[in-house]
Design a protein around this motif. Structure first.
Motif, PDB file in Angstrom:
ATOM      1  N   UNK A 146      37.217  37.782  46.921  1.00 44.44           N
ATOM      2  CA  UNK A 146      37.015  38.057  48.051  1.00 44.44           C
ATOM      3  C   UNK A 146      35.456  37.761  48.867  1.00 44.44           C
ATOM      4  N   UNK A 177      37.219  51.690  46.407  1.00 45.39           N
ATOM      5  CA  UNK A 177      37.961  50.468  46.170  1.00 45.39           C
ATOM      6  C   UNK A 177      37.304  49.685  45.085  1.00 45.39           C
ATOM      7  N   UNK A 208      36.838  51.354  42.013  1.00 45.22           N
ATOM      8  CA  UNK A 208      38.339  51.399  41.166  1.00 45.22           C
ATOM      9  C   UNK A 208      38.574  50.010  40.600  1.00 45.22           C
ATOM     10  N   UNK A 209      37.970  49.053  41.368  1.00 41.08           N
ATOM     11  CA  UNK A 209      38.312  47.660  40.889  1.00 41.08           C
ATOM     12  C   UNK A 209      37.409  47.322  39.555  1.00 41.08           C
ATOM     13  N   UNK A 268      38.996  49.367  36.794  1.00 39.79           N
ATOM     14  CA  UNK A 268      40.198  48.559  36.269  1.00 39.79           C
ATOM     15  C   UNK A 268      39.697  47.635  35.312  1.00 39.79           C
ATOM     16  N   UNK A 284      44.049  47.744  42.909  1.00 40.34           N
ATOM     17  CA  UNK A 284      42.971  47.775  43.645  1.00 40.34           C
ATOM     18  C   UNK A 284      42.808  46.246  44.393  1.00 40.34           C
ATOM     19  N   UNK A 325      44.875  46.581  47.311  1.00 41.43           N
ATOM     20  CA  UNK A 325      44.200  47.591  48.409  1.00 41.43           C
ATOM     21  C   UNK A 325      43.037  46.948  48.962  1.00 41.43           C
ATOM     22  N   UNK A 326      42.181  46.204  48.160  1.00 41.30           N
ATOM     23  CA  UNK A 326      41.313  45.318  49.041  1.00 41.30           C
ATOM     24  C   UNK A 326      41.577  44.566  49.743  1.00 41.30           C
ATOM     25  N   UNK A 327      42.668  43.821  49.319  1.00 39.57           N
ATOM     26  CA  UNK A 327      43.111  42.585  50.495  1.00 39.57           C
ATOM     27  C   UNK A 327      43.732  43.276  51.687  1.00 39.57           C
TER      28      UNK A 327
END
Lengths: 321, 321
Positions: free
Chosen positions: A24, A105, A108-109, A112, B138, B141-143
């Motif tokens: 991103x 998020x 959370x990422x 993960x 994640x 959801x970020x996307x």
């Protein structure tokens, strides 16, 4: 003494940077910055050192070492959202750059990614320690929220809370290192307790620094605990020392309660706690944890590995940031 | 047909309730309520069914089945914070009862419990699938956040996004079930793809329901996607059908862009999308995923287990809530 570990910690750092690479735009750079700003990598160092007196195979330890630091980073990201902190490790927090949604998020990422590192150890026992450390961290952080501004809590409540929030991951890191180093069960348990005591000392010192040092010194806003109504050991000891009576105690109670406290009130409250001797008393309790930690090292074979663990324990008391 | 699974799903439910037991006053009850409100337990059911044609040992599957539902629940909790949704499964969300801080940590806590369940399988391969499903969720959801209100995205972007957000955990659930059922590698891969296709169909149907049904029907606010600027397949197909031209397309563009849209604008936008035939077109694409899913079942031995997987696939198209 710990310099012999420098190369391996550097390899952990390299891998950390790789793990938070995301495609991103913008976010990737921010996460890299967050990882580079760093902190002391105490948890990976502890994990590596716990294997050092035994069968130290760096490649086997690497994923777990990266995993504990990522877990710590993720929990800081969420904690900063909770704290609404704008500064951490001397840098702006994600929270000050993105909306809450994105920060949750991203946290959370990173969780993960840390779970993937734990999985990469291929060791069910390590995965189990990892997952239960995460549960303890959440429990400790929830306790912190639910006990905020609550003056009736005891020092035992505080111990329980900081064990979850901080010491559990120190305990888990040492335990994972010992497991992956193929220590025996008695040694694994001893190192788990070693890590736990170390983590307790570390958090107490952190709580002292919050009241003693400047924002510049600690890289996060000083005095944040009082402002958030988080009642830490020094504040509890302050009330014990003056038996909760007098003008000073009344002021601190009001400040912690959050009722119409001005910036001046916070400054005065910090000053009276400092002057009460409560910080010194708290540091004595931290020192006791370090002594208990070092006691546990008796179960570990003598040698350079054990010596380094001792140095690490002593270091947790002398830090000033 | 699926009723033969009812007893085992009920045991999963019992364990779910046990796992979210916490000793914080009030929070415990809320979490219990959240779990009881339920949802359809599709992911645990899929996980169990994926093992059914092979070596089905319920006790071995239980922790993983509980784990995927907890993971899903945790991600809903955080997603509701992101969406600021006040209603989910017909009940108030945590978000409407607690401050954001607490909701983040409760979500983290449920994540932690789910990770402990994954660890309890003692199966490194399962743990790995579990962790990578979380990473995909994640990512999806970020996307969704980063593409919100972005009209230039393609249907491929949409597919990638919903694979992460939804289909990855369906794929992972089926894969974990197959691994724990001791299927061979070819069968495991086929079931992973089966789950993935099923999850894609499930999410497309969800996106259609959001535009087609009432709030009462779906137990969460209808039309939420348009309001949040989340561009779903029906909206994309709507633009394709009218080549992006005309008064209607202009309205939907404005509404999705979030510029001064009134409640009436949202209602009109929903109506013109409904009337364009885009919903039916989207459902055809979902049906194609279901067909592809069923194709994968060729790799699975014929019998009751495989038949139930087919029923589950068909069911994902016919649901209305």
């Amino acid at each position: 003494m710990l310099s012999v570990m420098r190369a391996d910690v550097a390899r952990v750092e390299d891998r950390l940077r790789e793990e938070v690479r995301v495609d991103f735009p913008f976010v990737g750079e921010i996460l890299q910055g967050l990882i580079e700003a760093g902190g002391k990598r105490l948890r990976p160092l502890l994990l590596l050192l716990a294997a050092r007196p035994f069968n130290y195979v760096f490649e086997r330890l690497l994923p777990a070492a990266v995993g504990v630091e990522l877990l710590h980073t993720a929990s800081l990201i969420h904690d900063d959202t909770v704290d609404k902190a704008m500064l951490r490790r001397g840098r702006p927090t994600l929270n000050s750059l993105f909306n809450t949604e994105t920060v949750i998020l991203l946290g959370d990422y990173i969780f993960a990614r840390s779970a993937m590192m734990a999985a990469a150890t291929q060791n069910p026992r390590v995965v189990q320690v990892f997952a239960s450390s995460l549960a303890h961290i959440c429990d400790g952080q929830l306790r912190e929220i639910f006990t905020a501004r609550e003056l009736q809590q005891s020092i035992d409540d505080y111990r329980k809370r900081i064990f979850g929030k901080t010491a559990s991951l120190f305990a888990g890191s040492a335990e994972m290192g010992a497991i992956l180093g193929e220590a025996n069960d008695e040694q694994i348990d001893a190192l788990r307790r070693f890590g736990g005591h170390l983590g307790m000392a570390f958090q107490i010192v952190d709580d002292v620094l919050d009241l003693r040092e400047s924002t510049d010194q600690i890289g996060k806003p000083a005095g944040l605990d009082l402002r958030q109504g988080t009642i830490t050991l020094p504040t509890m000891l302050f009330f014990q020392l003056n038996r909760g009576n007098g003008r000073h105690a009344e002021l601190v109670r009001r400040v912690v309660g959050g009722h119409d406290a001005t910036d001046e009130d916070y400054a005065t409250a910090t000053a009276v706690i400092r002057e009460s001797g409560a910080l010194e008393h708290a540091l004595e309790i931290a020192a006791e944890y370090v002594r208990n930690a070092k006691e546990e090292l008796r179960a570990i074979p003598a040698g350079e590995g054990r010596d380094m663990l001792e140095v690490l324990a002593d270091h947790s008391l002398s830090r000033t940031s």
